[in-house]
Design a protein around this motif. Structure first.
Motif, PDB file in Angstrom:
ATOM      1  N   SER A 141      99.898   8.295  19.170  1.00  0.00           N
ATOM      2  CA  SER A 141     100.424   8.541  17.831  1.00  0.00           C
ATOM      3  C   SER A 141     100.234   7.311  16.947  1.00  0.00           C
ATOM      4  O   SER A 141     100.411   6.173  17.385  1.00  0.00           O
ATOM      5  CB  SER A 141     101.914   8.883  17.905  1.00  0.00           C
ATOM      6  OG  SER A 141     102.486   8.880  16.613  1.00  0.00           O
ATOM      7  N   TYR A 142      99.867   7.541  15.690  1.00  0.00           N
ATOM      8  CA  TYR A 142      99.674   6.425  14.760  1.00  0.00           C
ATOM      9  C   TYR A 142     100.977   5.692  14.452  1.00  0.00           C
ATOM     10  O   TYR A 142     100.967   4.600  13.891  1.00  0.00           O
ATOM     11  CB  TYR A 142      99.029   6.912  13.460  1.00  0.00           C
ATOM     12  CG  TYR A 142      99.723   8.081  12.804  1.00  0.00           C
ATOM     13  CD1 TYR A 142     100.874   7.898  12.039  1.00  0.00           C
ATOM     14  CD2 TYR A 142      99.234   9.367  12.941  1.00  0.00           C
ATOM     15  CE1 TYR A 142     101.514   8.953  11.439  1.00  0.00           C
ATOM     16  CE2 TYR A 142      99.869  10.443  12.346  1.00  0.00           C
ATOM     17  CZ  TYR A 142     101.000  10.235  11.595  1.00  0.00           C
ATOM     18  OH  TYR A 142     101.645  11.299  11.006  1.00  0.00           O
TER      19      TYR A 142
ATOM     20  N   GLU B 176      86.469   9.457   7.265  1.00  0.00           N
ATOM     21  CA  GLU B 176      86.538   8.340   6.313  1.00  0.00           C
ATOM     22  C   GLU B 176      85.240   8.230   5.528  1.00  0.00           C
ATOM     23  O   GLU B 176      85.240   8.046   4.306  1.00  0.00           O
ATOM     24  CB  GLU B 176      86.792   7.032   7.073  1.00  0.00           C
ATOM     25  CG  GLU B 176      88.078   7.006   7.852  1.00  0.00           C
ATOM     26  CD  GLU B 176      88.172   5.759   8.708  1.00  0.00           C
ATOM     27  OE1 GLU B 176      88.667   4.748   8.195  1.00  0.00           O
ATOM     28  OE2 GLU B 176      87.745   5.798   9.873  1.00  0.00           O
TER      29      GLU B 176
ATOM     30  N   LEU C 135      90.867  12.824  10.939  1.00  0.00           N
ATOM     31  CA  LEU C 135      89.701  12.278  10.257  1.00  0.00           C
ATOM     32  C   LEU C 135      88.406  12.418  11.064  1.00  0.00           C
ATOM     33  O   LEU C 135      87.390  11.853  10.694  1.00  0.00           O
ATOM     34  CB  LEU C 135      89.935  10.790   9.938  1.00  0.00           C
ATOM     35  CG  LEU C 135      90.994  10.504   8.882  1.00  0.00           C
ATOM     36  CD1 LEU C 135      91.295   9.021   8.810  1.00  0.00           C
ATOM     37  CD2 LEU C 135      90.541  11.019   7.520  1.00  0.00           C
ATOM     38  N   TYR C 136      88.447  13.187  12.148  1.00  0.00           N
ATOM     39  CA  TYR C 136      87.265  13.351  12.981  1.00  0.00           C
ATOM     40  C   TYR C 136      86.557  14.688  12.742  1.00  0.00           C
ATOM     41  O   TYR C 136      85.557  14.988  13.390  1.00  0.00           O
ATOM     42  CB  TYR C 136      87.633  13.243  14.472  1.00  0.00           C
ATOM     43  CG  TYR C 136      88.424  12.015  14.832  1.00  0.00           C
ATOM     44  CD1 TYR C 136      87.962  10.746  14.500  1.00  0.00           C
ATOM     45  CD2 TYR C 136      89.640  12.114  15.500  1.00  0.00           C
ATOM     46  CE1 TYR C 136      88.690   9.611  14.826  1.00  0.00           C
ATOM     47  CE2 TYR C 136      90.371  10.970  15.830  1.00  0.00           C
ATOM     48  CZ  TYR C 136      89.894   9.729  15.491  1.00  0.00           C
ATOM     49  OH  TYR C 136      90.614   8.614  15.820  1.00  0.00           O
TER      50      TYR C 136
ATOM     51  N   LYS D 201      91.822   5.047  20.454  1.00  0.00           N
ATOM     52  CA  LYS D 201      91.685   6.130  19.486  1.00  0.00           C
ATOM     53  C   LYS D 201      93.045   6.742  19.168  1.00  0.00           C
ATOM     54  O   LYS D 201      93.766   7.189  20.051  1.00  0.00           O
ATOM     55  CB  LYS D 201      90.747   7.194  20.047  1.00  0.00           C
ATOM     56  CG  LYS D 201      90.454   8.336  19.093  1.00  0.00           C
ATOM     57  CD  LYS D 201      89.230   9.120  19.546  1.00  0.00           C
ATOM     58  CE  LYS D 201      89.310   9.630  20.952  1.00  0.00           C
ATOM     59  NZ  LYS D 201      88.155  10.463  21.325  1.00  0.00           N
ATOM     60  N   GLN D 202      93.381   6.779  17.901  1.00  0.00           N
ATOM     61  CA  GLN D 202      94.645   7.357  17.484  1.00  0.00           C
ATOM     62  C   GLN D 202      94.504   8.824  17.134  1.00  0.00           C
ATOM     63  O   GLN D 202      93.429   9.287  16.751  1.00  0.00           O
ATOM     64  CB  GLN D 202      95.182   6.623  16.257  1.00  0.00           C
ATOM     65  CG  GLN D 202      95.575   5.190  16.518  1.00  0.00           C
ATOM     66  CD  GLN D 202      96.101   4.546  15.269  1.00  0.00           C
ATOM     67  OE1 GLN D 202      96.993   5.063  14.625  1.00  0.00           O
ATOM     68  NE2 GLN D 202      95.537   3.411  14.909  1.00  0.00           N
TER      69      GLN D 202
ATOM     70  N   ASN E 264      94.561   0.727   9.705  1.00  0.00           N
ATOM     71  CA  ASN E 264      94.690   0.011  10.977  1.00  0.00           C
ATOM     72  C   ASN E 264      94.390  -1.474  10.882  1.00  0.00           C
ATOM     73  O   ASN E 264      94.249  -2.136  11.905  1.00  0.00           O
ATOM     74  CB  ASN E 264      93.767   0.639  12.027  1.00  0.00           C
ATOM     75  CG  ASN E 264      94.377   1.872  12.654  1.00  0.00           C
ATOM     76  OD1 ASN E 264      95.598   2.016  12.695  1.00  0.00           O
ATOM     77  ND2 ASN E 264      93.545   2.776  13.120  1.00  0.00           N
TER      78      ASN E 264
ATOM     79  N   SER F 168      94.391  11.771  14.906  1.00  0.00           N
ATOM     80  CA  SER F 168      93.987  11.743  13.512  1.00  0.00           C
ATOM     81  C   SER F 168      93.254  13.017  13.147  1.00  0.00           C
ATOM     82  O   SER F 168      92.635  13.661  13.991  1.00  0.00           O
ATOM     83  CB  SER F 168      93.079  10.533  13.247  1.00  0.00           C
ATOM     84  OG  SER F 168      92.538  10.586  11.946  1.00  0.00           O
TER      85      SER F 168
END
Length: 309
Positions: free
Chosen positions: A210-211, A263, A187-188, A182-183, A240, A185
């Motif tokens: 980190s991404y 997303e 987006l959660y 899990k990066q 990804n 983010s």
């Protein structure tokens, strides 16, 4: 000549995305609820109907996330034998047997008061070693309740090995482990808004990778496999595909990806505003992930995609 051309075109257009690639998330709680991001909490009273609907679409894999009524500092409902996930596992297994494969998310962030993915110390940092014991305890309770697979998502060092040993020591050697890579983010957020009552921005950068650091992500994937993971899951899916491709070349195991709540919400919003054709976009996007090396896709839109397929 004409028939040969048709055969060639039909072969080229054969879909590579199938219902067998899809994993349906179920967010289970005591009361049904929805939010603006398109996520739905399913009441445990409606659980059997939900699973029947999923099976009718030729989907055979689900992953369960729990929303407890009680949140406390330790997240005790996560390992409670009568907790929402444990009861749901017994209902599904008792009603449907082995017709469906059940995966249980293993984390504590929606059960505690901090919103962090582990045991927080007095300095507000997650204690890695204490969290390993907690996640192993949760995993065992899910296996005892009927889960085919547990999916640890808290990103602690040594987590897969700790869970594998706990399961093996208690006679659950056949219970599989799906490890989340899990990066860090943003987006959660829709999921947190759905499952965590006192949602606020939480800095999880001390344990989410980190991404920008692809080498560390790939090294963590290799470590999880060495510790006993059966499936590697990469999330979020946006941005990804390079990691998916590199992982598929690096390891010999099944690879999953999750289209996370942010997303999914973005696609829903773009579709509502007529900026995209949702069906066309999602089929093409998911097919590209399969092409890159993914075996399974976790998506809140799995049922809609299955109906299209």
């Amino acid at each position: 000549m004409y028939s040969l051309q048709l055969t060639f075109q039909s072969t080229c257009r054969t879909p590579i995305l199938k219902t067998g690639n899809l994993i349906t998330p179920i967010i289970i709680g005591r009361k049904s609820a929805s939010n603006s991001g398109g996520l739905h909490v399913i009441s445990d009273r409606k659980l059997s109907y939900k699973v029947e609907k999923i099976l009718a679409l030729h989907l055979d894999k689900i992953i369960i996330f729990g929303v407890p009524e009680l949140h406390d500092s330790s997240g005790s409902q996560a390992w409670n034998n009568k907790g929402i996930v444990q009861n749901s596992l017994r209902i599904i297994r008792g009603s449907f047997g082995n017709k469906i494969q059940i995966i249980s998310d293993v984390c504590v962030c929606q059960y505690n008061l901090s919103g962090h993915c582990g045991v927080v110390n007095q300095n507000n940092y997650v204690d890695n070693d204490k969290t390993l014991k907690l996640m192993s305890k949760i995993s065992l309770s899910y296996a005892e309740s009927g889960a085919d697979m547990v999916a640890p998502s808290s990103m602690m060092d040594g987590l897969v090995m700790s869970i594998r040993n706990k399961l093996n020591d208690n006679g659950f050697r056949d219970t599989k482990i799906m490890s989340f890579s899990k990066q860090f983010s943003g987006l959660y957020s829709p999921f947190r808004l759905t499952t965590f009552k006192k949602f606020s921005k939480i800095d999880k950068s001390t344990y989410q990778i980190s991404y920008t650091n692809s080498r560390e992500i790939l090294r963590k994937i290799g470590m999880d496999l060495h510790e006993g993971a059966d499936i590697i899951t990469i999330k979020p899916s946006f941005g990804n595909i390079d990691l998916i491709s590199r992982t598929s070349e690096m390891v010999n195991c099944k690879i999953a990806v999750q289209q996370v709540s942010g997303e999914y919400a973005m696609v829903q919003a773009a579709s509502r505003n007529r900026l995209i054709d949702e069906n066309e976009w999602i089929i093409g996007y998911f097919a590209s992930m399969i092409r890159a090396g993914v075996d399974f896709i976790i998506s809140y839109g799995a049922e809609e995609i299955a109906a299209l397929l």
